[in-house]
Design a protein around this motif. Sequence first.
Motif, short mmCIF file in Angstrom:
data_model
loop_
_atom_site.label_atom_id
_atom_site.label_comp_id
_atom_site.label_asym_id
_atom_site.label_seq_id
_atom_site.Cartn_x
_atom_site.Cartn_y
_atom_site.Cartn_z
N ALA A 126 42.64 54.27 25.04
CA ALA A 126 41.22 54.77 25.35
C ALA A 126 40.05 53.74 24.94
O ALA A 126 39.31 53.81 25.81
CB ALA A 126 40.89 56.05 24.77
N THR A 127 40.41 52.81 24.12
CA THR A 127 39.23 52.01 23.95
C THR A 127 39.28 50.70 24.41
O THR A 127 38.83 49.69 24.16
CB THR A 127 39.09 51.89 22.24
N CYS A 128 40.42 50.26 25.35
CA CYS A 128 40.45 49.04 26.09
C CYS A 128 40.63 49.37 27.66
O CYS A 128 41.02 50.45 28.15
CB CYS A 128 41.87 48.46 25.60
N ARG A 129 40.31 48.38 28.49
CA ARG A 129 40.33 48.45 29.68
C ARG A 129 40.73 47.15 30.19
O ARG A 129 39.98 46.09 29.96
CB ARG A 129 38.99 48.83 30.30
N ILE A 130 41.49 47.04 31.23
CA ILE A 130 41.91 46.05 31.96
C ILE A 130 41.47 46.38 33.49
O ILE A 130 42.21 47.26 34.10
CB ILE A 130 43.38 45.49 31.79
N THR A 131 40.66 45.47 33.97
CA THR A 131 40.32 45.56 35.30
C THR A 131 40.90 44.48 36.09
O THR A 131 41.16 43.29 35.74
CB THR A 131 38.96 45.59 35.67
N ILE A 132 41.53 44.79 37.43
CA ILE A 132 42.02 43.82 38.23
C ILE A 132 41.83 43.47 39.72
O ILE A 132 41.17 44.75 40.21
CB ILE A 132 43.56 43.97 38.22
N ILE A 133 41.88 42.55 40.15
CA ILE A 133 41.68 42.37 41.74
C ILE A 133 43.00 41.92 42.45
O ILE A 133 43.49 40.80 41.61
CB ILE A 133 40.45 41.54 41.88
N LYS A 134 43.42 42.53 43.33
CA LYS A 134 44.39 42.27 43.99
C LYS A 134 44.57 41.78 45.37
O LYS A 134 43.39 42.18 45.95
CB LYS A 134 45.53 43.21 44.09
N ASP A 135 45.37 41.07 45.82
CA ASP A 135 45.24 40.53 47.33
C ASP A 135 46.24 41.68 48.05
O ASP A 135 46.62 42.81 47.44
CB ASP A 135 45.91 39.24 47.45
N LYS A 136 46.12 41.36 49.34
CA LYS A 136 46.80 42.34 50.28
C LYS A 136 48.20 42.75 50.02
O LYS A 136 48.72 43.89 50.25
CB LYS A 136 46.54 42.00 51.74
N LYS A 137 48.98 41.74 49.19
CA LYS A 137 50.30 41.81 49.08
C LYS A 137 50.55 42.30 47.83
O LYS A 137 51.78 42.63 47.35
CB LYS A 137 51.00 40.52 49.03
N GLY A 138 49.17 42.72 46.69
CA GLY A 138 49.40 43.29 45.54
C GLY A 138 49.73 42.22 44.54
O GLY A 138 49.67 42.71 43.25
N ASN A 139 49.34 40.96 44.81
CA ASN A 139 49.38 39.94 43.77
C ASN A 139 48.17 40.19 43.11
O ASN A 139 46.94 40.07 43.88
CB ASN A 139 49.53 38.65 44.27
N ILE A 140 47.97 39.82 41.75
CA ILE A 140 46.67 40.05 40.85
C ILE A 140 46.20 38.54 41.17
O ILE A 140 46.65 37.57 40.91
CB ILE A 140 46.93 40.25 39.66
N LEU A 141 44.72 38.82 41.49
CA LEU A 141 43.98 37.54 41.89
C LEU A 141 42.96 37.19 40.53
O LEU A 141 42.45 36.05 40.59
CB LEU A 141 43.34 37.51 43.06
N ALA A 142 42.53 38.33 39.93
CA ALA A 142 41.60 38.05 38.80
C ALA A 142 42.05 39.35 38.07
O ALA A 142 42.29 40.47 38.32
CB ALA A 142 39.97 38.01 39.41
#
Length: 164
Positions: free
Chosen positions: A43-59
């Motif tokens: 609850a005290t950590c957060r990982i945010t992600i950005i994916k491409d259209k194929k679901g690959n993580i870009l950031a």
Amino acid sequence: MNIKITEAGIKDVAGIIEFEKKCFVCVTDRFSPKNITNQIKSATCRITIIKDKKGNILASATGFLRHFKVPSGRIYKIGVSPALKQKGIGSLLLQEMESWFLRNKMQFSFAEVRISNTPSRKMFIKSGYKEIGLLPCYYGNLDKGLDLEDGIKYKKKLSNEAKS
């Protein structure tokens, strides 16, 4: 570019591991599968992600809430795929993490950056962070023998006015 930032879930662990292999040159900058899983569940950590259209993580960005005497958030890491660097993606992730800190009543945000990571250092300064100290021999470079690298510590006072 249409960017959607989402919170990572357990189903993203393998993708985060693959992303970190491509994004972070030093193995000491990568999390283990167990650490990523524990962070996602915390609850005290957060990982945010950005994916491409194929679901690959870009950031991705990882942040922690620290409920100390003065509540503060810590930006643990921000990673952006090499093809997307210098396009403002890191700054978007940083802003998203600061918003999460504010929603959780954090008063400050802290970060540490390798002294050699000039683009990240510039991003933090441009985002209102101040250098508050040198961290001698803070980062390991296991893939380069026992070389250690200094870090720079950054601090920013968070304000709801800046987010309105």
